[in-house]
Design an enzyme around this catalytic site. Structure first.
Site, PDB file in Angstrom:
ATOM      1  CB  SER A 198      -0.961  -0.043   1.189  1.00 42.18           C
ATOM      2  OG  SER A 198      -1.973   0.926   1.060  1.00 42.18           O
ATOM      3  CG  ASP A 293      -6.915  -2.496  -3.304  1.00 42.93           C
ATOM      4  OD1 ASP A 293      -7.324  -1.383  -2.926  1.00 42.93           O
ATOM      5  OD2 ASP A 293      -5.733  -2.847  -3.141  1.00 42.93           O
ATOM      6  CG  HIS A 323      -5.937  -2.162   0.354  1.00 41.49           C
ATOM      7  ND1 HIS A 323      -5.070  -1.765  -0.638  1.00 41.49           N
ATOM      8  CD2 HIS A 323      -5.451  -1.641   1.517  1.00 41.49           C
ATOM      9  CE1 HIS A 323      -4.114  -1.033  -0.105  1.00 41.49           C
ATOM     10  NE2 HIS A 323      -4.314  -0.945   1.207  1.00 41.49           N
TER      11      HIS A 323
END
Length: 355
Positions: A198, A293, A323
């Site tokens: 991320s 996501d 995610h």
């Protein structure tokens, strides 16, 4: 008594979660509800069940009223999902000197690994606002153990106390430290890779771009797990999956408003790496995305741009996942299956670099 309850409650909740996920598949399906299908994808039962539990707990967002509350929420989640450490991993605390001060870090090594080998410098996710060494301790242990490598996890400065580019500056310094101290860390300067998830994936690829263009020894490889690479454009996946799939549209706005409140800064290719004019010469990359996501499309666009620039890329979408699934590995099931595949790719890629 209240303090005792605060200490015991995460343990009880962790036991409850493990119990629920160990139920027979038909029971878990009954609890989760009818399968969710969107964009020609079906959400994994494990992911759907986790989201159902999250809704029932009232914790449907990563953001909070203040950064301190959001960080506390992540610490609580970490305690619930990571009760048992991955065995067979030696962990040592480190301190990385930088111009801004000392950075805390952790060096992970499989117990049986004694010879020199690749090192992965890892940057944790959390929207540049939350997350720390503890939140990604399980993931780093797992990467070290099952990829058979050393992992150096870096505790960079967080926003809003330290907005962009403080986190990136720290990560560049940490990478430089790893290269300069490679022998002492059990590696060589030619075998240092970068990785992250991320926001950490954003930092990893920005470090790789900086090293490639600045004359530093460039990383041997990039492991980018659902990276954020463009803060300027809303893509289709953000519209489709911006609500109800762990990372929300509101979370993303909240994180970016803390990390880069100046809208003009968001066009800086050090933050929006997808906007960099030239991506040629960057290290080979494994780019992992999740089907449900909001960041999916920008990460896959980055994989395509790297490939178009002649960079070797292994792009892998897990169409049934959400995610943050890498941090959910301790729950087991589909989350752990996916992470084993990622580690296998990482291990193979780094093994080729040693030959």
């Amino acid at each position: 008594m209240p303090k005792v309850l605060e200490l015991v409650q995460p343990t009880l909740e962790a036991a409850a979660v493990r119990g629920i996920f160990s139920l027979p598949q038909p029971v878990r399906r009954l609890l989760a509800g009818r399968p969710i299908r969107l964009d020609d994808q079906e959400l994994a039962l494990d992911a759907q069940l986790l989201l159902k539990l999250q809704r029932l707990s009232g914790q449907e967002q990563l953001a909070a009223a203040t950064p301190e509350l959001a960080r506390a929420g992540m610490r609580r989640s970490t305690k619930i999902t990571s009760m048992f450490a991955v065995p067979g991993v030696v962990v040592a605390d480190r301190s990385i000197p930088t111009e801004a001060g000392e950075l805390a870090a952790r060096l992970y090594r499989p117990r049986e690994l004694t010879e020199a080998g690749p090192l992965l410098v890892f940057f944790h996710g959390g929207g540049w606002v939350i997350g720390n060494l503890d939140s990604h301790d399980d993931l780093c242990r797992f990467l070290a153990k099952h990829a058979g490598i050393r992992v150096l996890s870096v505790d960079y400065r967080l926003a809003p106390e330290f907005p962009f580019p403080a986190a990136l500056d720290d990560c560049i310094d940490a990478y430089r430290y790893a290269v300069d101290n490679a022998a002492e860390l059990g590696t060589s300067s030619e075998l240092v890779a970068v990785g992250g998830d991320s926001a950490g994936g954003n930092l990893a690829t920005s470090v790789a771009l900086h090293a490639t263009r600045s004359g530093l020894v460039k990383p041997v490889f990039q492991l980018l797990i659902y990276p954020a690479v463009d803060a300027t454009t809303r893509r289709r996946s953000r519209e489709l999956f911006g609500k109800g799939f762990l990372l929300t549209d509101g979370d993303m706005n909240w994180f970016m408003d803390h990390y880069a409140p100046d809208l003009d800064v968001r066009h800086d290719p050090r933050l929006s790496v997808l906007l960099a004019e030239d991506l040629s010469g960057l290290p080979a990359a494994h780019i992992v995305t999740a089907g449900f996501d909001p960041l999916r499309d920008e990460a896959e666009a980055y994989a395509q741009r790297l490939a178009d620039a002649g960079v070797p890329v292994i792009a892998r979408r897990f169409p049934d996942l959400i995610h943050g699934f890498a941090n959910l590995r301790p729950i087991g099931g589909r989350f752990q299956e996916a992470l084993f595949e990622i580690v296998g790719t990482l291990r193979a890629a780094l093994s080729l670099q040693k030959t």
